[in-house]
Structure formats: C-alpha cells, structure tokens
Design a protein around this motif. Structure first.
Motif, PDB file in Angstrom:
ATOM      1  N   LYS A 272      32.217  55.851  44.704  1.00 18.11           N
ATOM      2  CA  LYS A 272      31.668  54.457  44.467  1.00 18.11           C
ATOM      3  C   LYS A 272      33.000  53.640  44.185  1.00 18.11           C
ATOM      4  O   LYS A 272      34.156  54.439  43.732  1.00 18.11           O
ATOM      5  N   LEU A 273      33.003  52.389  44.731  1.00 15.54           N
ATOM      6  CA  LEU A 273      34.197  51.335  44.319  1.00 15.54           C
ATOM      7  C   LEU A 273      33.509  50.439  43.382  1.00 15.54           C
ATOM      8  O   LEU A 273      32.455  49.979  43.618  1.00 15.54           O
ATOM      9  N   SER A 274      34.214  49.882  42.471  1.00 14.77           N
ATOM     10  CA  SER A 274      34.071  49.226  41.481  1.00 14.77           C
ATOM     11  C   SER A 274      34.909  47.876  41.901  1.00 14.77           C
ATOM     12  O   SER A 274      36.274  47.849  41.804  1.00 14.77           O
ATOM     13  N   PHE A 275      34.298  46.698  42.032  1.00 10.45           N
ATOM     14  CA  PHE A 275      35.183  45.519  42.348  1.00 10.45           C
ATOM     15  C   PHE A 275      35.336  44.422  41.175  1.00 10.45           C
ATOM     16  O   PHE A 275      34.266  44.346  40.391  1.00 10.45           O
ATOM     17  N   GLY A 276      36.436  43.605  41.006  1.00  4.48           N
ATOM     18  CA  GLY A 276      36.561  42.716  40.333  1.00  4.48           C
ATOM     19  C   GLY A 276      35.779  41.332  40.834  1.00  4.48           C
ATOM     20  O   GLY A 276      35.469  41.366  41.980  1.00  4.48           O
ATOM     21  N   ALA A 277      35.751  40.233  40.070  1.00  2.00           N
ATOM     22  CA  ALA A 277      35.088  39.166  40.353  1.00  2.00           C
ATOM     23  C   ALA A 277      35.989  38.296  41.698  1.00  2.00           C
ATOM     24  O   ALA A 277      35.181  37.282  42.142  1.00  2.00           O
ATOM     25  N   GLY A 278      37.199  38.651  41.604  1.00  5.05           N
ATOM     26  CA  GLY A 278      37.847  37.872  42.917  1.00  5.05           C
ATOM     27  C   GLY A 278      38.657  36.859  42.126  1.00  5.05           C
ATOM     28  O   GLY A 278      38.357  36.208  41.193  1.00  5.05           O
ATOM     29  N   THR A 279      39.959  36.697  42.938  1.00  6.81           N
ATOM     30  CA  THR A 279      40.799  35.308  42.583  1.00  6.81           C
ATOM     31  C   THR A 279      40.932  34.580  43.967  1.00  6.81           C
ATOM     32  O   THR A 279      41.403  35.175  44.791  1.00  6.81           O
ATOM     33  N   THR A 280      40.743  33.239  43.981  1.00  6.57           N
ATOM     34  CA  THR A 280      40.704  32.481  44.959  1.00  6.57           C
ATOM     35  C   THR A 280      42.201  31.757  45.120  1.00  6.57           C
ATOM     36  O   THR A 280      42.548  31.109  44.001  1.00  6.57           O
ATOM     37  N   VAL A 281      43.121  32.266  46.275  1.00  9.57           N
ATOM     38  CA  VAL A 281      44.289  31.812  46.281  1.00  9.57           C
ATOM     39  C   VAL A 281      44.369  30.612  47.300  1.00  9.57           C
ATOM     40  O   VAL A 281      43.776  30.854  48.258  1.00  9.57           O
ATOM     41  N   THR A 282      44.903  29.594  46.862  1.00 14.79           N
ATOM     42  CA  THR A 282      45.074  28.530  47.582  1.00 14.79           C
ATOM     43  C   THR A 282      46.717  28.272  48.020  1.00 14.79           C
ATOM     44  O   THR A 282      47.606  27.949  46.722  1.00 14.79           O
ATOM     45  N   VAL A 283      47.081  28.394  49.124  1.00 14.60           N
ATOM     46  CA  VAL A 283      48.512  28.151  49.248  1.00 14.60           C
ATOM     47  C   VAL A 283      48.828  26.819  50.053  1.00 14.60           C
ATOM     48  O   VAL A 283      48.324  26.269  51.009  1.00 14.60           O
TER      49      VAL A 283
END
Lengths: 113, 112
Positions: free
Chosen positions: B99-110
């Motif tokens: 199994k993989l456990s994921f984080g909630a994510g980070t939205t990057v805007t360039v």
C-alpha cells in the motif's frame, strides 16, 4: 498505449442506487488499487489487489466492493450510493505496489444526490 | 490519522525561482517515498522517488531530499516553470507492504 482506462468519466447517482466503476490496464501489472480524492484529504486507498483472485481492504473500504477475475480488470462497485461517496475516484496499477511507479487512470467524478 | 502530511496546501512562486515542497511522515516503517504531480481533470503521474538508503535523488530540475531522523522529505524544483503549476502529492510505503499512503497535496502556482 492505453495504460489505465477508467469509465465512466462522470456519473450522477441518486442515493441508494448502485453502480460499477470500470478499470482496465494493459501493462500486465499484478497490483491494482482504487483511491478516492477529496478536498484536503489527498488520495485515500479504498481497496487493492495483488493479483487475480486476491483483493484486500484499504483505508476507506465501507460501501464499496471489488473483485479481480483477470489481471487486466479491477471494477469497483458501489452497493447503495450515499452522498458521502461523492468524490473523484482513481484506479491505479503498478508492477509492485508501493515500491514502484503507479500509473493512474484519468479519474471518475461521481456525484451522489 | 494521516501518516503522511503536507502542511502547506498551496505555494506560489515566480517563474525561474526555486519551489520547495515539504512532506512529513509519522510511520517509522516507511522506507520508500514518491512524489506525484496532478493536473486538473487528469490522474496523478509519477515524478520522482527515493529509497531510505539514500538522502538525495535528482532527476533534471527535480530533487528530492530525505531526512530520516526528522521523518521529513522535500521536493525542490529548480528553476520553476509555468508547466509546473499543478498539485503535488507526497506518498510513502513500507517494506513488505503493497500500500501507498498519500499526503493531502500541495497546489503549486508558478507566476510569470
């Protein structure tokens, strides 16, 4: 090359209805999994399979069933849809579970009303 | 209880500058870490990974650093480009566990 194919891309269900989300891969991967993505929660594992005939529960399995009769296909069944199952669903496959790159389908956006 | 945490929901960076994304984990059994990138209306795609036997892995503009004692990893993107605007997920797995456990994510805007 198709990779991982999910159908449908969008679906609206009424509470209590059932449906099956389809997932197929053409890479001969043994490991397949289903995730749901919700705002602020990231990707949460619903069910996974390490090969044909073998499935197991992930982090959030309640309300979902899976089966794996072939290497290629891993459908996800919603038995009685609830508004809490409104989400984006992703199917993924990989050569060796969490130790190798996973390939994801494009997702199914499901709304339960 | 999330075992992989990305505490910054969003990051805005100017084109050409460095983007640094952070990820913390709580499970000491995790020994393999991956970063995925996701564009809207698409599935996540693999970006880069690192095993716990290393503390750095580089692939072009992307470098992942692992600090095992702090249970922390980071992804550096240098230089940042407009096409890097996406959601980035950190993921982790333990030896012998599929199994993989994921984080909630980070939205990057360039920004241009």
């Amino acid at each position: 090359n198709a990779g991982v194919t999910q159908t449908p891309k969008f679906q609206v269900l009424k509470t209590g209805q059932s449906m099956t989300l389809q997932c197929a891969q053409d890479m001969n991967h043994e490991y397949m999994s289903w995730y749901r993505q919700d705002p602020g929660m990231g990707l949460r594992l619903i069910h996974y399979s390490v090969g044909a005939g073998i499935t197991d529960q992930g982090e959030v399995p309640n309300g979902y069933n899976v089966s794996r009769s072939t290497t290629e296909d891993f459908p996800l069944r919603l038995l009685s849809a609830a508004p809490s199952q409104t989400s984006v669903y992703f199917c993924a496959s990989s050569y060796s579970g969490g130790r190798t790159e996973a390939f994801f389908g494009q997702g199914t956006r499901l709304t339960v009303v | 209880d999330q075992q992989v945490k990305q505490n910054s929901p969003s990051l805005s960076v100017q084109e050409g500058r460095i983007s640094i994304l952070n990820c913390d984990y709580t499970n000491s059994m995790f020994d393999y870490f991956l970063w995925y990138k996701k564009y809207p209306a698409e599935g996540p795609t693999f970006l880069i990974s690192i095993s716990s036997i290393k503390d750095k892995n580089e692939d072009g503009r992307f470098t992942v650093f692992l600090n095992k004692s702090a249970k922390h990893l980071s992804l550096h993107i240098v230089p940042s480009q407009p096409g890097d605007s996406a959601v980035y997920f950190c993921a982790a797995s333990a030896s012998g566990d599929y199994k993989l456990s994921f984080g909630a994510g980070t939205t990057v805007t360039v920004r241009a």
